[in-house]
Write a protein that holds these residues in place. Structure first.
Motif, PDB file in Angstrom:
ATOM      1  N   MET A  34       0.857  -1.180   0.000  1.00 17.39           N
ATOM      2  CA  MET A  34       0.000   0.000   0.000  1.00 17.39           C
ATOM      3  C   MET A  34       0.891   1.227   0.000  1.00 17.39           C
ATOM      4  SD  MET A  34      -3.113  -0.935   2.607  1.00 17.39           S
ATOM      5  CE  MET A  34      -4.319   0.101   1.748  1.00 17.39           C
ATOM      6  N   GLY A  35       0.376   2.300  -0.568  1.00 18.16           N
ATOM      7  CA  GLY A  35       1.219   3.483  -0.605  1.00 18.16           C
ATOM      8  C   GLY A  35       0.461   4.738  -0.971  1.00 18.16           C
ATOM      9  N   TRP A  36       1.193   5.824  -0.925  1.00 20.04           N
ATOM     10  CA  TRP A  36       0.660   7.140  -1.266  1.00 20.04           C
ATOM     11  C   TRP A  36       1.514   7.759  -2.368  1.00 20.04           C
ATOM     12  CZ3 TRP A  36      -3.857   8.899   0.594  1.00 20.04           C
ATOM     13  CH2 TRP A  36      -4.373   8.278   1.743  1.00 20.04           C
ATOM     14  N   TYR A  37       0.826   8.355  -3.319  1.00 21.64           N
ATOM     15  CA  TYR A  37       1.462   9.093  -4.400  1.00 21.64           C
ATOM     16  C   TYR A  37       0.813  10.468  -4.455  1.00 21.64           C
ATOM     17  CZ  TYR A  37       3.447   4.663  -5.911  1.00 21.64           C
ATOM     18  OH  TYR A  37       4.158   3.500  -5.966  1.00 21.64           O
ATOM     19  N   ARG A  38       1.480  11.403  -5.089  1.00 21.69           N
ATOM     20  CA  ARG A  38       0.894  12.736  -5.213  1.00 21.69           C
ATOM     21  C   ARG A  38       1.170  13.330  -6.585  1.00 21.69           C
ATOM     22  NH1 ARG A  38       4.700  15.988  -0.791  1.00 21.69           N
ATOM     23  NH2 ARG A  38       6.639  16.004  -2.020  1.00 21.69           N
ATOM     24  N   GLN A  39       0.259  14.198  -6.978  1.00 23.15           N
ATOM     25  CA  GLN A  39       0.373  14.833  -8.282  1.00 23.15           C
ATOM     26  C   GLN A  39       0.033  16.302  -8.146  1.00 23.15           C
ATOM     27  OE1 GLN A  39      -1.915  12.969 -11.402  1.00 23.15           O
ATOM     28  NE2 GLN A  39      -0.596  13.822 -12.980  1.00 23.15           N
ATOM     29  N   ALA A  40       1.015  17.143  -8.385  1.00 23.09           N
ATOM     30  CA  ALA A  40       0.798  18.581  -8.386  1.00 23.09           C
ATOM     31  C   ALA A  40       0.363  19.013  -9.791  1.00 23.09           C
ATOM     32  CB  ALA A  40       2.081  19.303  -7.985  1.00 23.09           C
ATOM     33  N   PRO A  41      -0.287  20.157  -9.912  1.00 24.91           N
ATOM     34  CA  PRO A  41      -0.754  20.610 -11.234  1.00 24.91           C
ATOM     35  C   PRO A  41       0.391  20.690 -12.238  1.00 24.91           C
ATOM     36  CG  PRO A  41      -1.752  21.929  -9.520  1.00 24.91           C
ATOM     37  CD  PRO A  41      -0.720  21.070  -8.845  1.00 24.91           C
ATOM     38  N   GLY A  42       0.172  20.088 -13.393  1.00 27.01           N
ATOM     39  CA  GLY A  42       1.167  20.136 -14.451  1.00 27.01           C
ATOM     40  C   GLY A  42       2.348  19.222 -14.262  1.00 27.01           C
ATOM     41  N   LYS A  43       2.312  18.386 -13.240  1.00 28.29           N
ATOM     42  CA  LYS A  43       3.440  17.491 -12.965  1.00 28.29           C
ATOM     43  C   LYS A  43       2.985  16.044 -12.988  1.00 28.29           C
ATOM     44  CE  LYS A  43       6.173  20.793 -10.305  1.00 28.29           C
ATOM     45  NZ  LYS A  43       6.966  21.011  -9.055  1.00 28.29           N
ATOM     46  N   GLN A  44       3.941  15.140 -13.035  1.00 29.96           N
ATOM     47  CA  GLN A  44       3.618  13.721 -13.031  1.00 29.96           C
ATOM     48  C   GLN A  44       3.291  13.267 -11.616  1.00 29.96           C
ATOM     49  OE1 GLN A  44       7.213  11.829 -14.461  1.00 29.96           O
ATOM     50  NE2 GLN A  44       8.142  11.792 -12.437  1.00 29.96           N
ATOM     51  N   ARG A  45       2.654  12.108 -11.533  1.00 37.79           N
ATOM     52  CA  ARG A  45       2.337  11.524 -10.242  1.00 37.79           C
ATOM     53  C   ARG A  45       3.599  10.869  -9.681  1.00 37.79           C
ATOM     54  NH1 ARG A  45      -3.126   8.086  -9.748  1.00 37.79           N
ATOM     55  NH2 ARG A  45      -3.805  10.014 -10.770  1.00 37.79           N
ATOM     56  N   ASP A  46       3.949  11.246  -8.468  1.00 38.31           N
ATOM     57  CA  ASP A  46       5.184  10.773  -7.861  1.00 38.31           C
ATOM     58  C   ASP A  46       4.918   9.993  -6.582  1.00 38.31           C
ATOM     59  OD1 ASP A  46       6.870  13.870  -8.670  1.00 38.31           O
ATOM     60  OD2 ASP A  46       6.906  11.960  -9.748  1.00 38.31           O
ATOM     61  N   LEU A  47       5.814   9.087  -6.281  1.00 31.68           N
ATOM     62  CA  LEU A  47       5.740   8.323  -5.039  1.00 31.68           C
ATOM     63  C   LEU A  47       5.974   9.231  -3.839  1.00 31.68           C
ATOM     64  CD1 LEU A  47       7.198   4.892  -4.187  1.00 31.68           C
ATOM     65  CD2 LEU A  47       7.972   6.838  -2.872  1.00 31.68           C
ATOM     66  N   VAL A  48       5.171   9.008  -2.803  1.00 28.83           N
ATOM     67  CA  VAL A  48       5.402   9.680  -1.522  1.00 28.83           C
ATOM     68  C   VAL A  48       5.962   8.673  -0.533  1.00 28.83           C
ATOM     69  CG1 VAL A  48       4.339  10.889   0.417  1.00 28.83           C
ATOM     70  CG2 VAL A  48       3.544  11.337  -1.929  1.00 28.83           C
ATOM     71  N   ALA A  49       5.244   7.571  -0.345  1.00 31.44           N
ATOM     72  CA  ALA A  49       5.684   6.548   0.597  1.00 31.44           C
ATOM     73  C   ALA A  49       4.922   5.259   0.323  1.00 31.44           C
ATOM     74  CB  ALA A  49       5.452   6.984   2.041  1.00 31.44           C
ATOM     75  N   THR A  50       5.580   4.130   0.577  1.00 31.08           N
ATOM     76  CA  THR A  50       4.922   2.836   0.471  1.00 31.08           C
ATOM     77  C   THR A  50       5.248   1.991   1.695  1.00 31.08           C
ATOM     78  OG1 THR A  50       6.769   1.819  -0.720  1.00 31.08           O
ATOM     79  CG2 THR A  50       5.035   2.829  -2.061  1.00 31.08           C
ATOM     80  N   VAL A  51       4.376   1.019   1.946  1.00 30.70           N
ATOM     81  CA  VAL A  51       4.604   0.077   3.037  1.00 30.70           C
ATOM     82  C   VAL A  51       4.202  -1.310   2.567  1.00 30.70           C
ATOM     83  CG1 VAL A  51       2.363   0.653   4.075  1.00 30.70           C
ATOM     84  CG2 VAL A  51       4.115  -0.489   5.455  1.00 30.70           C
ATOM     85  N   GLY A  52       5.101  -2.270   2.743  1.00 30.67           N
ATOM     86  CA  GLY A  52       4.831  -3.636   2.352  1.00 30.67           C
ATOM     87  C   GLY A  52       3.997  -4.376   3.381  1.00 30.67           C
ATOM     88  N   SER A  53       3.583  -5.581   3.020  1.00 28.56           N
ATOM     89  CA  SER A  53       2.736  -6.364   3.922  1.00 28.56           C
ATOM     90  C   SER A  53       3.462  -6.712   5.216  1.00 28.56           C
ATOM     91  CB  SER A  53       2.267  -7.646   3.231  1.00 28.56           C
ATOM     92  OG  SER A  53       3.389  -8.393   2.782  1.00 28.56           O
ATOM     93  N   GLY A  54       4.777  -6.762   5.179  1.00 30.09           N
ATOM     94  CA  GLY A  54       5.559  -7.054   6.376  1.00 30.09           C
ATOM     95  C   GLY A  54       5.988  -5.823   7.136  1.00 30.09           C
TER      96      GLY A  54
END
Length: 122
Positions: A34-54
């Protein structure tokens, strides 16, 4: 079918805090990452943080020390407390989950939430 529902976005002044939450609903599925990504106006969607099942985590350099990702496997939720927010954190934040169905555990699918707006004023 699996759905991801996000909550917790909003408007905050620089230096403030917000907490994002995402809940996965459906039946007969297992969540890998599971994770979070973010997209600012005019920019690509970028990774913020992820966490694995473990519990292993990965962060973008820009948020290290300020954001902390966590998940509750029993509730199929992931949270993202965000501290010391900066104007450059302004974006639409998306929850993402890599999921397999119990009927086909080696086939993985990518699901996205609808996004929640985070605005940080200077």
């Amino acid at each position: 079918q699996v759905q991801l529902v996000e909550s917790g976005g909003g408007l905050v002044q620089a230096g403030g805090s917000l907490r994002l939450s995402c809940a996965a609903s459906g039946s007969r599925f297992n969540i890998n990452t599971m994770g979070w990504y973010r997209q600012a106006p005019g920019k690509q969607r970028d990774l913020v943080a992820t966490v694995g099942s473990g519990g292993s985590t990965n962060y973008a350099d820009s948020v290290k020390g300020r954001f902390t990702i966590s998940r509750d496997n029993a509730k199929n939720t992931v949270g993202l407390p965000m501290n010391n927010l900066k104007p450059e954190d302004t974006a639409v934040y998306y929850c993402k989950a890599i999921i397999s169905m119990t009927s086909s555990p080696l086939t993985f699918y990518q699901y996205w939430g609808q996004g929640t707006q985070v605005t940080v004023s200077s």
